[in-house]
Design a protein around this motif. Sequence first.
Motif, short mmCIF file in Angstrom:
data_model
loop_
_atom_site.label_atom_id
_atom_site.label_comp_id
_atom_site.label_asym_id
_atom_site.label_seq_id
_atom_site.Cartn_x
_atom_site.Cartn_y
_atom_site.Cartn_z
N ARG A 1 1.19 -4.70 -16.27
CA ARG A 1 1.17 -5.63 -17.02
C ARG A 1 0.76 -6.91 -15.95
O ARG A 1 0.77 -8.22 -16.35
CB ARG A 1 2.29 -5.69 -17.15
N GLY A 2 0.64 -6.70 -14.44
CA GLY A 2 0.37 -7.26 -13.59
C GLY A 2 0.49 -7.10 -12.03
O GLY A 2 0.98 -5.92 -12.43
N VAL A 3 0.19 -7.54 -11.17
CA VAL A 3 0.58 -7.90 -9.81
C VAL A 3 0.84 -9.12 -9.07
O VAL A 3 1.23 -9.56 -10.04
CB VAL A 3 -1.19 -8.17 -8.89
N TYR A 4 2.32 -7.94 -8.80
CA TYR A 4 3.41 -9.31 -7.75
C TYR A 4 3.33 -8.70 -6.51
O TYR A 4 3.43 -7.81 -5.74
CB TYR A 4 4.30 -8.67 -7.84
N LEU A 5 3.39 -9.82 -5.91
CA LEU A 5 2.83 -9.87 -4.08
C LEU A 5 4.42 -10.45 -3.24
O LEU A 5 4.74 -11.48 -3.67
CB LEU A 5 2.51 -10.88 -3.89
N VAL A 6 4.89 -9.50 -3.36
CA VAL A 6 6.54 -9.86 -2.40
C VAL A 6 6.41 -9.94 -1.61
O VAL A 6 6.44 -9.06 -0.58
CB VAL A 6 7.67 -8.78 -2.52
N ASP A 7 6.87 -11.37 -0.98
CA ASP A 7 7.17 -11.68 0.50
C ASP A 7 8.53 -11.88 0.86
O ASP A 7 9.36 -12.61 0.47
CB ASP A 7 6.12 -13.12 0.48
N PRO A 8 8.80 -11.13 2.11
CA PRO A 8 9.30 -10.81 2.45
C PRO A 8 9.98 -11.47 3.81
O PRO A 8 10.99 -12.65 4.12
CB PRO A 8 9.87 -9.67 3.70
N LEU A 9 9.02 -12.38 4.01
CA LEU A 9 8.93 -13.60 5.29
C LEU A 9 8.77 -15.19 4.20
O LEU A 9 8.35 -16.30 5.39
CB LEU A 9 7.67 -13.70 6.03
N ALA A 10 9.56 -14.90 3.10
CA ALA A 10 9.06 -16.07 2.98
C ALA A 10 10.12 -16.76 3.13
O ALA A 10 11.37 -16.86 3.34
CB ALA A 10 9.28 -16.40 0.97
N ALA A 11 9.52 -18.60 3.66
CA ALA A 11 11.33 -18.86 4.10
C ALA A 11 12.36 -19.16 3.18
O ALA A 11 12.42 -20.37 2.65
CB ALA A 11 9.78 -20.86 4.14
N GLY A 12 13.07 -19.20 4.11
CA GLY A 12 14.06 -19.47 3.44
C GLY A 12 14.81 -18.26 1.26
O GLY A 12 15.70 -19.38 0.73
N GLY A 13 13.96 -17.65 1.42
CA GLY A 13 13.65 -17.35 0.20
C GLY A 13 14.94 -15.91 -0.07
O GLY A 13 15.55 -15.92 -0.74
N LEU A 14 13.97 -14.99 -0.07
CA LEU A 14 14.16 -13.91 -0.04
C LEU A 14 15.49 -13.15 1.06
O LEU A 14 15.05 -12.84 2.07
CB LEU A 14 13.08 -12.38 -0.46
N GLU A 15 16.78 -12.77 1.16
CA GLU A 15 17.43 -12.63 1.96
C GLU A 15 17.27 -11.06 1.87
O GLU A 15 17.55 -10.56 3.02
CB GLU A 15 19.15 -12.16 1.22
N SER A 16 16.89 -9.98 1.31
CA SER A 16 16.94 -8.41 1.13
C SER A 16 15.30 -8.35 0.40
O SER A 16 14.94 -9.22 -0.64
CB SER A 16 17.58 -7.59 1.12
N LEU A 17 15.27 -6.70 0.19
CA LEU A 17 14.36 -6.45 -0.65
C LEU A 17 15.15 -5.34 -1.30
O LEU A 17 14.84 -4.19 -2.20
CB LEU A 17 13.10 -5.62 -0.32
N ALA A 18 16.64 -5.42 -1.45
CA ALA A 18 17.06 -4.41 -1.62
C ALA A 18 17.45 -4.06 -3.34
O ALA A 18 17.49 -3.02 -4.06
CB ALA A 18 18.97 -4.42 -1.59
N ALA A 19 16.72 -5.18 -4.24
CA ALA A 19 16.45 -5.18 -5.93
C ALA A 19 15.85 -3.75 -6.27
O ALA A 19 15.48 -3.05 -6.77
CB ALA A 19 16.32 -6.29 -6.17
N LEU A 20 14.60 -3.28 -5.08
CA LEU A 20 13.67 -2.91 -5.09
C LEU A 20 13.71 -1.25 -4.81
O LEU A 20 13.53 -0.48 -5.27
CB LEU A 20 12.55 -3.21 -4.45
N ALA A 21 15.26 -1.23 -4.12
CA ALA A 21 15.46 0.62 -3.71
C ALA A 21 15.01 0.88 -4.90
O ALA A 21 15.45 2.44 -4.83
CB ALA A 21 16.66 0.15 -3.11
N PRO A 22 16.59 0.35 -6.66
CA PRO A 22 16.26 1.71 -7.44
C PRO A 22 14.93 2.06 -7.86
O PRO A 22 14.25 3.06 -8.76
CB PRO A 22 16.62 1.04 -8.96
N LEU A 23 14.15 1.34 -8.16
CA LEU A 23 12.08 1.11 -8.50
C LEU A 23 12.25 2.31 -7.53
O LEU A 23 11.34 3.03 -8.38
CB LEU A 23 11.42 -0.29 -8.10
N PHE A 24 11.99 2.52 -6.59
CA PHE A 24 11.49 3.52 -5.25
C PHE A 24 12.09 4.67 -5.72
O PHE A 24 11.73 5.88 -5.62
CB PHE A 24 11.62 2.91 -3.69
#
Length: 387
Positions: free
Chosen positions: A51-74
């Motif tokens: 359905r699409g392409v998504y670019l997840v930025d762990p270094l986004a200023a003040g945005g992402l605190e962690s990527l833990a939400a992706l753990a169930p996917l992997f």
Amino acid sequence: MADFECIETSRDLEALARKLLRQKVVAVDTEADSLYHYYDKTCLVQIASRRGVYLVDPLAAGGLESLAALAPLFAAPQIRKIFHAADYDLFVLKRDFDFQFANIFDTMICAQLLGYPSIGLAALAERNLAIKLPKDEQRSDWSARPLRKTQLCYAAADVRHLIELSEQLERELRRKKRLDWAREEFESLTKREWPARRFDRSGYLRIKGARTLDPVSLSVLRELYLVRDRRARERDRPPFKVLGNQALLEIAQRKPRREAELAGIKGVTNLVVRRLGSEVLEAVKHGREKEHGPIPKRLASNHTRRRMDKVSERRLVALKRWRDQRASELEMDPGVLCPNATLEAIADRRRANADSGEVAGIAGVKGWFAREFSPEIAAVLAEVQPV
């Protein structure tokens, strides 16, 4: 729909994770900054679904605190995760985010098992999909923000076509009856664990030309190597960007005593002289004061040939002849079918034949190789009679 969507907040990441958990297959890639920092890190995670392409930025200023939400996917066994050359991606994702993986598919491993002459993603995309991927951002600094549009387009392209490519490769593997081989390789990758990174104080011995140096020059090289690493850590720069290997080697050979002599060495710029000149000359002085001792045998080479008796040597010759012929018939690289080190382990067995269970128990022998080729190996070994 836009070409890609940038995910820069925890709220957007959680929404994306919920959406991806409803998919049957996703493609994944990462970008890190090992070319620009001593301590590399994951700078971008690219994910594509149908359905699409998504670019997840762990270094986004003040945005992402962690990527833990992706753990169930992997970790989800019902969702296939497609990578190209998964080894490094899995390493950084496990190291930086403690993710665990199930049900992966690696298009590079597929290409190897199919005997493709070129196994890079760009080569596969052009060969199988008639698509040319952008190459102009391969050496980008992915830690710099904001990312340029060309960087984002390059990163998105790396996952955009992976699902379609994997389907083609899977069909070809099935036709050639090698899909089970690939699945076993994928499963092995999901279980792999990497040791924590440690500085290798003997790494100077792996610099090309190091072992040709006399003991004093080798001692100087060791001191230079330690100085370079210390400064690389302090500046958070890759060691090769502080001072290149060839420059280290030439300094060790010429052993300059003054900065003017140091400046005449290729690869030693005026900036290097200003920043490091005194430390380099001090390292040369320390190295001169004590000769390097014998190189430990375990560090003598990356692969030390095991000592074999005459029968084992004859077995090895016969096995290599068989392997090379069989690889040619299968249109595979011989090293992919069975590396030399594994052939040596098989040849060094004390029995002249081998059944499937015995071959499978030898270090380095993969399960699919043992199942498919043990009878042929047994026949080869049986022909090699003791003198």
